[in-house]
Design a protein around this motif. Sequence first.
Motif, short mmCIF file in Angstrom:
data_model
loop_
_atom_site.label_atom_id
_atom_site.label_comp_id
_atom_site.label_asym_id
_atom_site.label_seq_id
_atom_site.Cartn_x
_atom_site.Cartn_y
_atom_site.Cartn_z
N PRO A 15 0.83 -1.21 0.00
CA PRO A 15 0.00 0.00 0.00
C PRO A 15 0.86 1.26 0.00
O PRO A 15 1.90 1.32 0.67
N GLY A 16 0.42 2.23 -0.79
CA GLY A 16 1.15 3.48 -0.89
C GLY A 16 2.19 3.52 -2.00
O GLY A 16 2.63 4.61 -2.39
N ASN A 17 2.53 2.36 -2.52
CA ASN A 17 3.52 2.31 -3.59
C ASN A 17 2.86 2.47 -4.96
O ASN A 17 1.64 2.60 -5.07
N SER A 18 3.72 2.47 -5.98
CA SER A 18 3.25 2.69 -7.35
C SER A 18 3.52 1.45 -8.20
O SER A 18 4.35 0.60 -7.86
N MET A 19 2.81 1.41 -9.30
CA MET A 19 2.96 0.32 -10.26
C MET A 19 2.51 0.82 -11.62
O MET A 19 1.56 1.62 -11.70
N THR A 20 3.19 0.36 -12.67
CA THR A 20 2.78 0.73 -14.03
C THR A 20 2.44 -0.53 -14.81
O THR A 20 3.24 -1.46 -14.88
N LEU A 21 1.25 -0.54 -15.37
CA LEU A 21 0.82 -1.63 -16.24
C LEU A 21 1.03 -1.23 -17.69
O LEU A 21 0.90 -0.05 -18.05
N SER A 22 1.34 -2.22 -18.51
CA SER A 22 1.49 -2.00 -19.95
C SER A 22 0.57 -2.94 -20.70
O SER A 22 0.29 -4.05 -20.23
N CYS A 23 0.15 -2.52 -21.87
CA CYS A 23 -0.67 -3.36 -22.74
C CYS A 23 -0.20 -3.15 -24.17
O CYS A 23 -0.35 -2.05 -24.72
N VAL A 36 -10.21 6.97 -8.63
CA VAL A 36 -8.79 6.84 -8.93
C VAL A 36 -8.22 8.06 -9.65
O VAL A 36 -7.02 8.13 -9.92
N THR A 37 -9.08 9.01 -9.98
CA THR A 37 -8.61 10.26 -10.57
C THR A 37 -7.55 10.89 -9.68
O THR A 37 -7.74 11.00 -8.48
N GLY A 38 -6.44 11.29 -10.29
CA GLY A 38 -5.35 11.88 -9.51
C GLY A 38 -4.34 10.86 -9.03
O GLY A 38 -3.21 11.21 -8.69
N ARG A 39 -4.72 9.59 -9.00
CA ARG A 39 -3.78 8.52 -8.63
C ARG A 39 -3.39 7.67 -9.83
O ARG A 39 -2.27 7.18 -9.91
N PHE A 40 -4.32 7.50 -10.77
CA PHE A 40 -4.07 6.68 -11.96
C PHE A 40 -3.95 7.59 -13.19
O PHE A 40 -4.75 8.51 -13.36
N THR A 41 -2.97 7.30 -14.04
CA THR A 41 -2.75 8.09 -15.25
C THR A 41 -2.59 7.15 -16.44
O THR A 41 -1.75 6.26 -16.43
N ILE A 42 -3.41 7.39 -17.45
CA ILE A 42 -3.32 6.60 -18.67
C ILE A 42 -2.48 7.35 -19.69
O ILE A 42 -2.51 8.58 -19.77
N SER A 43 -1.70 6.60 -20.48
CA SER A 43 -0.91 7.20 -21.54
C SER A 43 -0.71 6.15 -22.63
O SER A 43 -1.02 4.97 -22.43
N ARG A 44 -0.20 6.58 -23.75
CA ARG A 44 0.03 5.65 -24.84
C ARG A 44 1.25 6.08 -25.64
O ARG A 44 1.60 7.27 -25.67
N ASP A 45 1.87 5.11 -26.30
CA ASP A 45 2.97 5.36 -27.20
C ASP A 45 2.64 4.66 -28.51
O ASP A 45 2.76 3.43 -28.60
N ASN A 46 2.21 5.43 -29.48
CA ASN A 46 1.79 4.84 -30.75
C ASN A 46 2.95 4.27 -31.55
O ASN A 46 2.74 3.50 -32.48
N THR A 47 4.18 4.65 -31.20
CA THR A 47 5.33 4.06 -31.88
C THR A 47 5.66 2.67 -31.33
O THR A 47 6.36 1.90 -31.98
N THR A 67 1.59 0.53 -27.58
CA THR A 67 1.43 0.22 -26.17
C THR A 67 0.67 1.32 -25.44
O THR A 67 0.93 2.51 -25.65
N VAL A 68 -0.23 0.90 -24.56
CA VAL A 68 -0.93 1.80 -23.65
C VAL A 68 -0.50 1.46 -22.23
O VAL A 68 -0.23 0.29 -21.92
N TYR A 69 -0.42 2.48 -21.39
CA TYR A 69 0.06 2.31 -20.03
C TYR A 69 -0.98 2.78 -19.03
O TYR A 69 -1.81 3.63 -19.33
N LEU A 70 -0.88 2.23 -17.83
CA LEU A 70 -1.66 2.74 -16.71
C LEU A 70 -0.71 2.87 -15.53
O LEU A 70 -0.26 1.88 -14.96
N GLN A 71 -0.37 4.13 -15.22
CA GLN A 71 0.48 4.42 -14.07
C GLN A 71 -0.42 4.57 -12.85
O GLN A 71 -1.35 5.39 -12.85
#
Length: 124
Positions: A14-22, A64-75, A78-82
């Motif tokens: 708890p309190g830590n971070s993790m990044t998911l990739s797809c 989760v707004t403010g704690r979770f951030t979605i982003s993507r790299d079209n090159t 991959t889409v990410y969830l921080q």
Amino acid sequence: QVRLAETGGGLVQPGNSMTLSCEVSGGDFSSYHMAWFRQFPGKEREFVSVIARDGGFKYTIYPVTGRFTISRDNTKNTVYLQMASLKPEDTAMYICAADSGSTPATIDSNYDYWGQGTQVTVGS
């Protein structure tokens, strides 16, 4: 055949971070709106966050707004969830999805392709 493969889940304190990739293969990633959903044990899948195909629009649900951030790299197709400040109640299977429709959606029936999911467990 379009395939979505999630990585990055596991056990986190708890309190830590993790990044998911797809990573998406077999399709035109830049033509898809991409989203993350999550599913708690015994519950229906719920929407978490969406990003438009060009990255110009993003939406993430409360609480989760403010704690979770979605982003993507079209090159990298991959889409990410921080995920930051993780809580035990964030424990779930996280699943990415791709939508070839015209407008980014929050409803799962809009999505054409789904990954198998990656388990995130928040605990000590």
